[in-house]
Design a protein around this motif. Structure first.
Motif, PDB file in Angstrom:
ATOM      1  N   ILE A  98      -0.195   3.619  -7.303  1.00 31.17           N
ATOM      2  CA  ILE A  98      -1.334   3.405  -6.420  1.00 31.17           C
ATOM      3  C   ILE A  98      -0.800   3.203  -4.996  1.00 31.17           C
ATOM      4  CG2 ILE A  98      -3.334   1.945  -5.949  1.00 31.17           C
ATOM      5  CD1 ILE A  98      -2.777   0.974  -9.019  1.00 31.17           C
ATOM      6  N   THR A  99      -1.048   4.154  -4.126  1.00 30.88           N
ATOM      7  CA  THR A  99      -0.584   4.055  -2.749  1.00 30.88           C
ATOM      8  C   THR A  99      -1.564   3.187  -1.961  1.00 30.88           C
ATOM      9  OG1 THR A  99       0.388   6.244  -2.907  1.00 30.88           O
ATOM     10  CG2 THR A  99       0.041   5.381  -0.694  1.00 30.88           C
ATOM     11  N   MET A 100      -1.029   2.123  -1.359  1.00 28.67           N
ATOM     12  CA  MET A 100      -1.870   1.217  -0.577  1.00 28.67           C
ATOM     13  C   MET A 100      -1.202   0.911   0.750  1.00 28.67           C
ATOM     14  SD  MET A 100      -3.189  -1.541  -3.395  1.00 28.67           S
ATOM     15  CE  MET A 100      -4.562  -2.115  -2.436  1.00 28.67           C
ATOM     16  N   GLU A 101      -2.014   0.767   1.768  1.00 26.51           N
ATOM     17  CA  GLU A 101      -1.551   0.317   3.065  1.00 26.51           C
ATOM     18  C   GLU A 101      -2.285  -0.992   3.328  1.00 26.51           C
ATOM     19  OE1 GLU A 101      -1.947   2.184   7.377  1.00 26.51           O
ATOM     20  OE2 GLU A 101      -0.678   3.382   6.039  1.00 26.51           O
ATOM     21  N   VAL A 102      -1.523  -2.093   3.374  1.00 27.54           N
ATOM     22  CA  VAL A 102      -2.128  -3.410   3.504  1.00 27.54           C
ATOM     23  C   VAL A 102      -1.934  -3.904   4.941  1.00 27.54           C
ATOM     24  CG1 VAL A 102      -2.264  -5.717   2.518  1.00 27.54           C
ATOM     25  CG2 VAL A 102      -1.488  -3.820   1.098  1.00 27.54           C
ATOM     26  N   PRO A 103      -3.041  -4.163   5.642  1.00 25.79           N
ATOM     27  CA  PRO A 103      -2.940  -4.616   7.031  1.00 25.79           C
ATOM     28  C   PRO A 103      -2.238  -5.973   7.146  1.00 25.79           C
ATOM     29  CG  PRO A 103      -5.175  -3.935   6.503  1.00 25.79           C
ATOM     30  CD  PRO A 103      -4.411  -3.985   5.213  1.00 25.79           C
TER      31      PRO A 103
END
Length: 165
Positions: A98-103
């Protein structure tokens, strides 16, 4: 990348009943959360019902973190319960890669559902590879080489599924 807590990423799970704002946290490792969040025993998971869930990943740094997140499920014997010919849990959604970009200093969620075929005790574990890890994150992950991926894993979360009467 400034890290504000001991770990650059922290993980949590919660039941995502019909309204995610009313989601109930499962077996939270933080004592302070137990007074404000219902416990797993007050929100039983019913075997042979599709159970909507969420995994939360919190970025404890001042920079955006890109990750590849995975969720594992183990039964009471420590066996993988979602893969293989003897799987006891079915799922809907994605549990790996699961590709996620977390701020920075924020939390992101990933939704999925589990269907417990067999009542019993299960353990969920969230883990992520930090794609854009810097030297500080690599040191905390005890990476020996800049090419080695920075791997972070959350604490185990326990789920008990019950039969309906």
């Amino acid at each position: 990348m400034d890290i504000l807590l001991p770990d650059p990423l922290t993980f949590d799970f919660r039941l995502a009943r019909n309204d995610s704002e009313n989601a109930a946290k499962l077996d939270s490792p933080l004592e302070s959360d137990t007074s404000t969040q219902p416990s797993a025993s007050k929100n039983p998971v019913i075997a042979r019902d599709m159970t909507p869930m969420e995994v939360l990943i919190r970025n404890n740094t001042k920079e955006t973190v890109k990750t590849s997140l995975s969720v594992a499920c183990r039964d009471v014997a420590g066996q993988n319960c979602v893969e293989g010919t003897k799987a006891t849990v079915l799922w809907a959604g994605v549990l790996s890669g699961i590709t996620m970009e977390v701020p920075p200093l924020q939390e992101s969620k990933h939704s999925f559902s589990l269907y417990f075929l067999v009542p019993g005790e299960y353990t969920l574990i969230a883990a992520a590879v930090i794609v854009n890890a810097n030297d500080i994150v690599r040191a905390k992950a005890k990476c020996e080489s800049p090419d080695e991926p920075s791997f972070r894993r959350g604490p185990p979360f326990h789920v008990v599924s019950h039969c309906t009467e």
